[in-house]
Design a protein around this motif. Structure first.
Motif, PDB file in Angstrom:
ATOM      1  N   THR A 172      16.654   2.185  11.606  1.00 28.16           N
ATOM      2  CA  THR A 172      17.483   3.462  12.317  1.00 28.16           C
ATOM      3  C   THR A 172      17.617   3.233  13.759  1.00 28.16           C
ATOM      4  N   GLY A 173      16.603   2.546  14.328  1.00 28.28           N
ATOM      5  CA  GLY A 173      16.452   2.724  15.907  1.00 28.28           C
ATOM      6  C   GLY A 173      16.114   3.810  16.550  1.00 28.28           C
ATOM      7  N   LYS A 174      15.744   5.046  15.643  1.00 22.97           N
ATOM      8  CA  LYS A 174      15.311   6.304  15.998  1.00 22.97           C
ATOM      9  C   LYS A 174      13.775   6.391  15.875  1.00 22.97           C
ATOM     10  N   PRO A 175      13.163   7.121  16.583  1.00 21.83           N
ATOM     11  CA  PRO A 175      11.714   7.575  16.099  1.00 21.83           C
ATOM     12  C   PRO A 175      11.488   7.894  14.693  1.00 21.83           C
TER      13      PRO A 175
ATOM     14  N   TYR B 145       0.881  -1.125   0.190  1.00 23.88           N
ATOM     15  CA  TYR B 145      -0.065   0.014   0.086  1.00 23.88           C
ATOM     16  C   TYR B 145       0.897   1.341   0.040  1.00 23.88           C
ATOM     17  N   LYS B 146       0.559   2.281  -0.826  1.00 26.12           N
ATOM     18  CA  LYS B 146       1.175   3.706  -0.775  1.00 26.12           C
ATOM     19  C   LYS B 146       0.508   4.298   0.124  1.00 26.12           C
ATOM     20  N   LEU B 147       1.335   5.144   1.070  1.00 25.32           N
ATOM     21  CA  LEU B 147       0.904   6.092   2.242  1.00 25.32           C
ATOM     22  C   LEU B 147       0.966   7.294   1.718  1.00 25.32           C
ATOM     23  N   SER B 148      -0.092   8.036   2.187  1.00 25.29           N
ATOM     24  CA  SER B 148      -0.130   9.563   1.768  1.00 25.29           C
ATOM     25  C   SER B 148      -0.834  10.199   2.784  1.00 25.29           C
ATOM     26  N   GLY B 149      -0.652  11.663   2.726  1.00 24.82           N
ATOM     27  CA  GLY B 149      -1.806  12.474   3.662  1.00 24.82           C
ATOM     28  C   GLY B 149      -1.084  12.900   4.878  1.00 24.82           C
ATOM     29  N   LEU B 150       0.210  12.658   4.988  1.00 27.67           N
ATOM     30  CA  LEU B 150       0.888  13.137   6.302  1.00 27.67           C
ATOM     31  C   LEU B 150       1.194  14.481   6.152  1.00 27.67           C
ATOM     32  N   SER B 151       0.714  15.498   6.792  1.00 20.69           N
ATOM     33  CA  SER B 151       0.985  16.723   6.723  1.00 20.69           C
ATOM     34  C   SER B 151       2.408  17.276   7.239  1.00 20.69           C
ATOM     35  N   ASP B 152       2.820  18.265   6.659  1.00 20.58           N
ATOM     36  CA  ASP B 152       4.572  18.628   7.175  1.00 20.58           C
ATOM     37  C   ASP B 152       4.154  19.546   8.500  1.00 20.58           C
ATOM     38  N   ALA B 153       2.959  19.985   8.914  1.00 20.36           N
ATOM     39  CA  ALA B 153       2.741  20.826  10.088  1.00 20.36           C
ATOM     40  C   ALA B 153       3.570  20.508  11.318  1.00 20.36           C
ATOM     41  N   THR B 154       3.941  21.533  12.027  1.00 20.97           N
ATOM     42  CA  THR B 154       4.637  21.162  13.344  1.00 20.97           C
ATOM     43  C   THR B 154       4.059  20.336  14.200  1.00 20.97           C
ATOM     44  N   GLU B 155       2.703  20.300  14.415  1.00 25.53           N
ATOM     45  CA  GLU B 155       2.144  19.505  15.257  1.00 25.53           C
ATOM     46  C   GLU B 155       2.434  17.911  14.848  1.00 25.53           C
ATOM     47  N   PHE B 156       2.929  17.733  13.733  1.00 23.82           N
ATOM     48  CA  PHE B 156       3.045  16.361  13.263  1.00 23.82           C
ATOM     49  C   PHE B 156       4.703  15.797  13.448  1.00 23.82           C
ATOM     50  N   SER B 157       5.409  16.806  13.881  1.00 23.46           N
ATOM     51  CA  SER B 157       6.965  16.636  13.884  1.00 23.46           C
ATOM     52  C   SER B 157       7.460  15.696  14.630  1.00 23.46           C
ATOM     53  N   ASP B 158       6.639  15.391  16.030  1.00 26.38           N
ATOM     54  CA  ASP B 158       6.911  14.595  16.832  1.00 26.38           C
ATOM     55  C   ASP B 158       6.066  13.170  16.902  1.00 26.38           C
TER      56      ASP B 158
END
Length: 300
Positions: free
Chosen positions: A278-281, A212-225
């Motif tokens: 990567t072992g990272k978030p 499945y191809k994923l899309s729709g994740l905004s680059d807004a700051t609230e989604f940065s973490d």
């Protein structure tokens, strides 16, 4: 470790400048000491919370705060996590956030935490020590400030202390609903449902893989973490030899679920808090436009 609401503290009361009571009588002795001292129109106080796990290296700390004051003469306060070794947070009368180390300012964010006059606000703070040392601050679940350093965060977290003062007689500042834990975010997390392509029901034979191809994740700051990636499946098993399915995102493990239910009513959830490659978030670049794979087992 989790401590929830060990007490409600009126930190400042410049009307009578009286010592505040209640902290030592709180349900948990994690609220250890409180002082309130009056000098002319200046009042100062602090509350120290102890009893943290030995060698604590990561902590999430949340509290509510209410300030009754004039906007031009507000309260300011400092939040510390050790006696000397770790950077601390200072929020000035304008609501600007400063992160300081050994009394030297290392970050100054003028994006106000204010206004919080005559209303209740929540602050949540994350501190992590060691090679990936950082401090993050959320105001009402929105990320306000982040500071990362591989060298500044040495040592362990041995207490939490809120210390501050007001410069206007008649001002009042109250802290309440303290939560401390060493696992993950306390505040309201926002779930973002992504778009998948294809988005129709798929028939999968033994040992097959569907992508499945994923899309729709905004680059807004609230989604940065991003705290985790989740995949939810409602399957109807028509083959007794298919019992499990495994999700992966660009080769990174997301989790294995049971797909043996034949009713079509069972929801199964796989989730991963970190990228296993990567072992990272997870980051937005790990997710947006990338391929989620789902593989089922078969007869051996």
């Amino acid at each position: 470790m989790k401590r929830i609401n060990p007490g409600i503290l009126c930190a400042f009361d410049a009307y009578d400048r009286a010592s505040q009571k209640g902290a030592n009588d709180a349900p948990s002795k994690i609220l250890q000491t409180t002082y309130c001292v009056g000098l002319n129109s200046i009042s100062a106080s602090y509350v120290r919370m102890t009893g943290l796990p030995e060698n604590c290296t990561e902590l999430w700390f949340s509290f509510d705060m209410t300030q009754t004051d004039r906007e031009d003469l507000g309260a300011e306060f400092t939040v510390k996590f050790s006696d000397n070794t770790l950077p601390y947070i200072h929020i000035d009368k304008s609501g600007s956030v400063k992160i300081c180390s050994s009394d030297d300012q290392v970050l100054y964010n003028k994006t106000n935490v204010n206004p919080w006059f005559n209303t209740n606000k929540n602050l949540e703070i994350h501190i992590k020590t060691g090679e990936n040392g950082r401090i993050d601050i959320w105001k009402d679940t929105k990320l306000n400030t982040s500071y990362r350093s591989p060298s500044a965060f040495n040592g362990t977290i041995n207490m939490v202390e809120i210390r501050g003062g007001v410069s206007y007689q008649g001002a009042e500042l109250c802290f309440a609903h303290f939560i401390l834990q060493d696992t993950r975010r306390i505040g309201l997390e926002k779930f973002k449902k992504l778009t998948i392509d294809p988005d129709t029901e798929q028939n999968m034979p033994q040992g097959s893989t569907t992508t499945y191809k994923l899309s729709g994740l905004s680059d807004a700051t609230e989604f940065s973490d991003i705290t985790s990636v989740c995949a939810v499946l409602q399957a109807t098993s028509r083959d007794a030899n298919i019992s499990t399915g495994t999700f992966s995102l660009e080769g990174a493990d997301v989790g294995t679920i049971d797909v043996s239910d034949s009713s079509g009513k069972a929801y199964e959830i796989a989730h991963a808090e970190t990228n296993s490659l990567t072992g990272k978030p997870w980051t937005r670049d790990d997710i947006e436009g990338k391929t989620l794979s789902f593989k089922v087992n078969g007869a051996s």
